[in-house]
Design a protein around this motif. Structure first.
Motif, short mmCIF file in Angstrom:
data_model
loop_
_atom_site.label_atom_id
_atom_site.label_comp_id
_atom_site.label_asym_id
_atom_site.label_seq_id
_atom_site.Cartn_x
_atom_site.Cartn_y
_atom_site.Cartn_z
N PHE A 1 0.84 -1.20 0.00
CA PHE A 1 0.00 0.00 0.00
C PHE A 1 0.88 1.25 0.00
CE2 PHE A 1 -2.79 3.10 2.33
CZ PHE A 1 -3.81 3.18 1.39
N GLU A 2 1.86 1.26 0.88
CA GLU A 2 2.80 2.38 0.95
C GLU A 2 3.56 2.53 -0.37
OE1 GLU A 2 6.94 3.09 3.36
OE2 GLU A 2 5.27 2.20 4.47
N GLY A 3 3.99 1.41 -0.94
CA GLY A 3 4.73 1.45 -2.21
C GLY A 3 3.88 1.96 -3.35
N MET A 4 2.62 1.57 -3.38
CA MET A 4 1.71 2.03 -4.42
C MET A 4 1.48 3.53 -4.32
SD MET A 4 -1.77 2.99 -4.63
CE MET A 4 -2.50 2.17 -3.21
N LEU A 5 1.30 4.05 -3.10
CA LEU A 5 1.09 5.49 -2.92
C LEU A 5 2.34 6.27 -3.32
CD1 LEU A 5 -0.84 5.61 0.49
CD2 LEU A 5 -1.79 5.78 -1.82
N ALA A 6 3.52 5.75 -2.99
CA ALA A 6 4.77 6.41 -3.36
C ALA A 6 4.94 6.43 -4.88
CB ALA A 6 5.96 5.72 -2.69
N PHE A 7 4.58 5.33 -5.53
CA PHE A 7 4.63 5.25 -7.00
C PHE A 7 3.70 6.29 -7.61
CE2 PHE A 7 2.79 3.59 -10.94
CZ PHE A 7 3.93 3.29 -11.68
N ALA A 8 2.50 6.40 -7.07
CA ALA A 8 1.53 7.37 -7.58
C ALA A 8 2.04 8.80 -7.43
CB ALA A 8 0.19 7.21 -6.85
N ALA A 9 2.62 9.10 -6.27
CA ALA A 9 3.15 10.45 -6.04
C ALA A 9 4.28 10.76 -7.01
CB ALA A 9 3.63 10.57 -4.60
N ALA A 10 5.14 9.78 -7.29
CA ALA A 10 6.23 9.98 -8.24
C ALA A 10 5.70 10.18 -9.65
CB ALA A 10 7.19 8.78 -8.19
N CYS A 11 4.68 9.40 -10.03
CA CYS A 11 4.07 9.55 -11.35
C CYS A 11 3.48 10.95 -11.51
CB CYS A 11 2.98 8.51 -11.57
SG CYS A 11 3.59 6.85 -11.91
N ALA A 12 2.83 11.45 -10.46
CA ALA A 12 2.17 12.76 -10.53
C ALA A 12 3.15 13.88 -10.80
CB ALA A 12 1.40 13.01 -9.23
N LYS A 13 4.42 13.67 -10.46
CA LYS A 13 5.45 14.70 -10.69
C LYS A 13 6.05 14.61 -12.09
CE LYS A 13 6.83 14.88 -5.84
NZ LYS A 13 7.83 14.44 -4.85
N GLN A 14 5.86 13.47 -12.77
CA GLN A 14 6.60 13.26 -14.02
C GLN A 14 5.73 12.91 -15.23
OE1 GLN A 14 10.26 10.76 -13.35
NE2 GLN A 14 9.47 10.70 -11.25
N ILE A 15 4.49 12.53 -15.01
CA ILE A 15 3.61 12.08 -16.10
C ILE A 15 2.42 13.04 -16.19
CG2 ILE A 15 2.10 10.19 -16.84
CD1 ILE A 15 4.23 8.27 -15.63
#
Length: 198
Positions: free
Chosen positions: A148-162
């Motif tokens: 769950f934590e990993g998925m949220l971190a992935f989403a936050a990273a995507c929001a900065k780059q995609i």
């Protein structure tokens, strides 16, 4: 041979792999072998890059603007083929690229893959599935600790780059879980889409 490309509503979908690092309780794979106008989506062997490119070249994209990586598996489990085939489709046919994912790619590959996705992907749709870790693990049954934590971190990273990132939940969730999911998404600055269960 299973379908590599299939259509659903207004988009063309890429059935890239049958591998998945989750076993979601609601997954359509446990109920049906097809989606929309597809044939069988179960690969005897996952397609190679050449198979995906051949399927793209054989498809008539007239009237379609988007290619969506979403099939009977988690598309980021075949990351290299996803990136290369998406780059090919984008350059040759001018298609917008969307990836529907469980958001566990960084855990699966053991590294940050978001910069690689950002080179070619226009939209990422991430299955949030539930508003808390306990409920997420119960419904998603991921193959990783701290998913769950990993998925949220992935989403936050995507929001900065995609350019476009969204979370999804299925409308079978209780209304209070949908609202809690919406609040969580808002805290991360990501739009939540409530999708109909099919």
């Amino acid at each position: 041979m299973a379908d590599i490309l299939y259509t659903y509503h207004d988009s063309v979908y890429v059935n890239l792999t049958n591998k998945c690092d989750c076993a979601c309780t609601f997954c359509i794979r446990s109920h049906h072998d097809t989606v929309g106008e597809s044939g069988n989506l179960w690969h005897e062997k996952d397609p190679e890059l050449s198979d995906v490119i051949a399927a793209v070249d054989a498809f008539d994209f007239t009237g379609y603007q988007e290619l969506v990586y979403c099939g009977y598996g988690e598309p980021t489990c075949a990351l290299d083929i996803l990136i290369e085939s998406a780059k090919y489709a984008k350059e040759k046919y001018g298609l917008r690229i969307r990836v529907n994912t469980n958001g566990l790619a960084n855990l699966y590959h053991g590294r940050d893959v978001v910069p690689e996705l950002a080179e070619v992907v226009d939209v990422v749709s991430i299955s949030l599935n539930a508003p808390t870790e306990e409920k997420y693990v119960a419904v998603t049954r991921p193959g990783f600790d701290h998913a769950f934590e990993g998925m949220l971190a992935f989403a936050a990273a995507c929001a900065k780059q995609i350019p476009e990132v969204k979370f999804t939940v299925v409308d079978v969730l209780p209304e209070e879980d949908i609202e809690a999911s919406r609040k969580l998404a808002e805290e991360l600055g990501i739009h939540l889409r409530v999708r109909k269960y099919v």
